[in-house]
Motif scaffolding. Structure first.
Motif, PDB file in Angstrom:
ATOM      1  N   GLU A 162       0.736  -1.089   0.026  1.00 46.51           N
ATOM      2  CA  GLU A 162       0.143   0.141   0.093  1.00 46.51           C
ATOM      3  C   GLU A 162       1.057   1.152   0.029  1.00 46.51           C
ATOM      4  O   GLU A 162       2.065   1.177   0.331  1.00 46.51           O
ATOM      5  N   PRO A 163       0.441   2.291  -0.654  1.00 50.87           N
ATOM      6  CA  PRO A 163       1.174   3.491  -0.601  1.00 50.87           C
ATOM      7  C   PRO A 163       1.705   3.887   0.959  1.00 50.87           C
ATOM      8  O   PRO A 163       0.825   3.993   1.765  1.00 50.87           O
ATOM      9  N   ILE A 164       2.994   4.623   1.043  1.00 53.34           N
ATOM     10  CA  ILE A 164       3.474   5.246   2.024  1.00 53.34           C
ATOM     11  C   ILE A 164       4.113   6.445   1.596  1.00 53.34           C
ATOM     12  O   ILE A 164       4.919   6.479   0.858  1.00 53.34           O
ATOM     13  N   GLU A 165       3.497   7.586   2.259  1.00 51.83           N
ATOM     14  CA  GLU A 165       3.952   8.868   1.830  1.00 51.83           C
ATOM     15  C   GLU A 165       4.480   9.649   3.007  1.00 51.83           C
ATOM     16  O   GLU A 165       4.782  10.772   2.861  1.00 51.83           O
ATOM     17  N   ASN A 166       4.483   9.261   4.201  1.00 52.53           N
ATOM     18  CA  ASN A 166       4.650  10.222   5.224  1.00 52.53           C
ATOM     19  C   ASN A 166       4.988   9.301   6.494  1.00 52.53           C
ATOM     20  O   ASN A 166       4.779   8.228   6.460  1.00 52.53           O
ATOM     21  N   LEU A 167       5.373   9.863   7.717  1.00 52.05           N
ATOM     22  CA  LEU A 167       5.681   9.412   8.823  1.00 52.05           C
ATOM     23  C   LEU A 167       4.561   8.633   9.476  1.00 52.05           C
ATOM     24  O   LEU A 167       4.538   7.730  10.020  1.00 52.05           O
ATOM     25  N   GLU A 168       3.207   9.278   9.348  1.00 50.02           N
ATOM     26  CA  GLU A 168       2.298   8.710  10.022  1.00 50.02           C
ATOM     27  C   GLU A 168       1.872   7.246   9.191  1.00 50.02           C
ATOM     28  O   GLU A 168       1.609   6.537   9.839  1.00 50.02           O
ATOM     29  N   GLN A 169       1.815   7.259   7.923  1.00 50.76           N
ATOM     30  CA  GLN A 169       1.862   6.038   7.171  1.00 50.76           C
ATOM     31  C   GLN A 169       2.950   4.912   7.557  1.00 50.76           C
ATOM     32  O   GLN A 169       2.778   3.825   7.158  1.00 50.76           O
ATOM     33  N   LEU A 170       4.210   5.506   7.801  1.00 49.94           N
ATOM     34  CA  LEU A 170       5.222   4.773   7.990  1.00 49.94           C
ATOM     35  C   LEU A 170       5.058   3.909   9.377  1.00 49.94           C
ATOM     36  O   LEU A 170       5.615   2.894   9.638  1.00 49.94           O
ATOM     37  N   ALA A 171       4.564   4.502  10.312  1.00 49.33           N
ATOM     38  CA  ALA A 171       4.516   4.069  11.770  1.00 49.33           C
ATOM     39  C   ALA A 171       3.839   2.596  11.660  1.00 49.33           C
ATOM     40  O   ALA A 171       2.703   2.285  11.263  1.00 49.33           O
ATOM     41  N   GLY A 172       4.685   1.908  12.403  1.00 47.84           N
ATOM     42  CA  GLY A 172       4.099   0.510  12.508  1.00 47.84           C
ATOM     43  C   GLY A 172       3.857  -0.473  11.129  1.00 47.84           C
ATOM     44  O   GLY A 172       3.590  -1.650  11.131  1.00 47.84           O
ATOM     45  N   PHE A 173       4.551   0.159  10.243  1.00 46.03           N
ATOM     46  CA  PHE A 173       4.726  -0.778   8.749  1.00 46.03           C
ATOM     47  C   PHE A 173       5.687  -1.983   9.136  1.00 46.03           C
ATOM     48  O   PHE A 173       7.031  -1.728   9.294  1.00 46.03           O
ATOM     49  N   LYS A 174       5.027  -2.987   8.695  1.00 44.24           N
ATOM     50  CA  LYS A 174       5.860  -4.485   9.096  1.00 44.24           C
ATOM     51  C   LYS A 174       6.631  -4.630   7.710  1.00 44.24           C
ATOM     52  O   LYS A 174       6.148  -4.849   6.690  1.00 44.24           O
ATOM     53  N   MET A 175       7.997  -4.425   7.906  1.00 47.67           N
ATOM     54  CA  MET A 175       8.772  -4.652   6.878  1.00 47.67           C
ATOM     55  C   MET A 175      10.002  -5.450   7.005  1.00 47.67           C
ATOM     56  O   MET A 175      10.285  -5.642   8.332  1.00 47.67           O
ATOM     57  N   ARG A 176      10.529  -5.941   5.995  1.00 48.43           N
ATOM     58  CA  ARG A 176      11.851  -6.744   6.191  1.00 48.43           C
ATOM     59  C   ARG A 176      13.021  -5.968   5.990  1.00 48.43           C
ATOM     60  O   ARG A 176      13.103  -5.030   5.326  1.00 48.43           O
ATOM     61  N   VAL A 177      14.035  -6.336   7.024  1.00 50.09           N
ATOM     62  CA  VAL A 177      15.525  -5.608   6.699  1.00 50.09           C
ATOM     63  C   VAL A 177      16.431  -6.831   6.880  1.00 50.09           C
ATOM     64  O   VAL A 177      15.935  -7.773   7.070  1.00 50.09           O
ATOM     65  N   MET A 178      17.422  -6.317   6.363  1.00 49.70           N
ATOM     66  CA  MET A 178      18.624  -7.098   6.479  1.00 49.70           C
ATOM     67  C   MET A 178      18.850  -7.440   7.745  1.00 49.70           C
ATOM     68  O   MET A 178      18.469  -6.867   8.814  1.00 49.70           O
TER      69      MET A 178
END
Length: 333
Positions: A162-178
């Motif tokens: 889903e689109p992410i365009e700001n810190l509010e939408q990034l909060a809690g974003f479940k993401m894979r990292v190295m």
């Protein structure tokens, strides 16, 4: 004579098969075989860079070398490559992310830390200098893996369902990292919810909802068709990739001195070749996916705020490693 043997056109004698299975480098009076590995196909910049490396070795060494380069993850993923290189079996040289070597050399991911480089010029100045030598020395001492050059150049962004365009939408974003802890620390500071998932599990993890996205550069998104499950790219521009060209120390020490010198010279020059190639191709590949309707690109509002949020994490990480002076030296380039 240098012979490339890719997964597409590989033709090996039974003797070479036996040597590969035994995990020993084929060294004889007439011929030396060096085995390389790539997770990607023949079009990827890593593969092209390793082919360039082989060509340069052939140019600088007056002897016979066979390069057996396996593509498309035939020999596993980068985490496997590290173990093979450290043990001196199965793989002699490759290109990989520093974070994948953190198990053996905890400081090495500093060279690939998110938001480390101000811009492309800062990145190039760092990689064409000797400022990273302390990290190279640690990797050699603790893992017996040599850095013989630096490639990279892909700009890493956030890729999501889903689109992410700001810190509010990034909060809690479940993401894979190295896997290196600094990667999770950085994105946790940005209020996302990072977790380390094996790279070959990312596609299915997004598809099944285990994560909602990850971070990567355009070449890998295109090569592995991640856009099929994560069609949105947010221009966080949090990293310009540093990808060491590495060789097993055990392999290197077995080589005759003239070949060692050729390898070192070719590694530096192949790295410069790869940096130019990947930097140039990065924007092109992203635009190709946009033009094909595979990706939608989003700007990130107030990106400067991200830099302020991660600076204390970077400083603390460097201090923990005893690498504050190194971080300051990189920032000063």
């Amino acid at each position: 004579m240098t012979i490339f043997k890719s997964a597409r056109n590989l033709t090996r004698a039974a003797t070479l098969v036996g040597l590969c299975m035994a995990g020993t480098t084929a060294v004889s009076a007439q011929e030396i075989t060096l085995r390389g590995a790539s997770m990607f196909d023949e079009q990827h910049a890593f593969t092209k860079t390793m082919e360039k490396f082989a060509e340069l070795v052939d140019e600088y060494y007056d002897g016979d070398v066979v390069f057996d380069l396996r593509l498309n993850g035939e020999l596993g993923v980068e985490a496997d490559y590290v173990t093979f290189l450290q043990q001196g079996v199965a793989i002699d040289y490759t290109i990989m992310a520093p974070s994948n070597m953190a198990t053996f050399a905890p400081s090495i991911p500093l060279m690939d830390m998110p938001f480390l480089f101000r811009d492309q010029d800062h990145w190039e100045a760092t990689l064409s200098s000797d400022v990273l030598k302390p990290l190279e020395d640690e990797l050699l001492e603790k893992a017996d893996i040599m850095v013989i050059g630096y490639t990279g150049g892909g700009v890493r962004n956030v890729i999501s369902k889903e689109p992410i365009e700001n810190l509010e939408q990034l909060a809690g974003f479940k993401m894979r990292v190295m896997g290196a802890p600094i990667q999770a620390q950085i994105f946790s500071a940005l209020t996302a919810a990072p977790s380390a998932i094996a790279y070959n599990e990312v596609y299915n993890a997004i598809q099944t909802g285990v994560i909602a996205g990850f971070e990567n550069e355009a070449a890998s998104i295109q090569n592995l068709k991640f856009y099929e499950v994560a069609p949105h790219v947010t221009l966080t521009k949090h990293a310009i990739t540093v990808r060491p060209i590495v060789m097993s120390g055990k392999t290197f020490r077995k080589l005759p001195d003239p070949l060692q010198q050729a390898v070192l010279k070719a590694g530096v020059e192949a790295g410069a070749f790869g940096r130019e190639l990947e930097s140039r191709e990065d924007g092109q590949k992203l635009q190709e996916m946009v033009d094909a309707g595979q990706l939608t690109v989003h700007e990130f509002a107030n990106r400067e705020q991200l830099l302020e949020m991660v600076a204390p994490v970077q400083d603390a990480y460097a201090a923990e490693l005893g690498a504050t002076e190194l971080l300051e030296a990189i920032r000063a380039k």
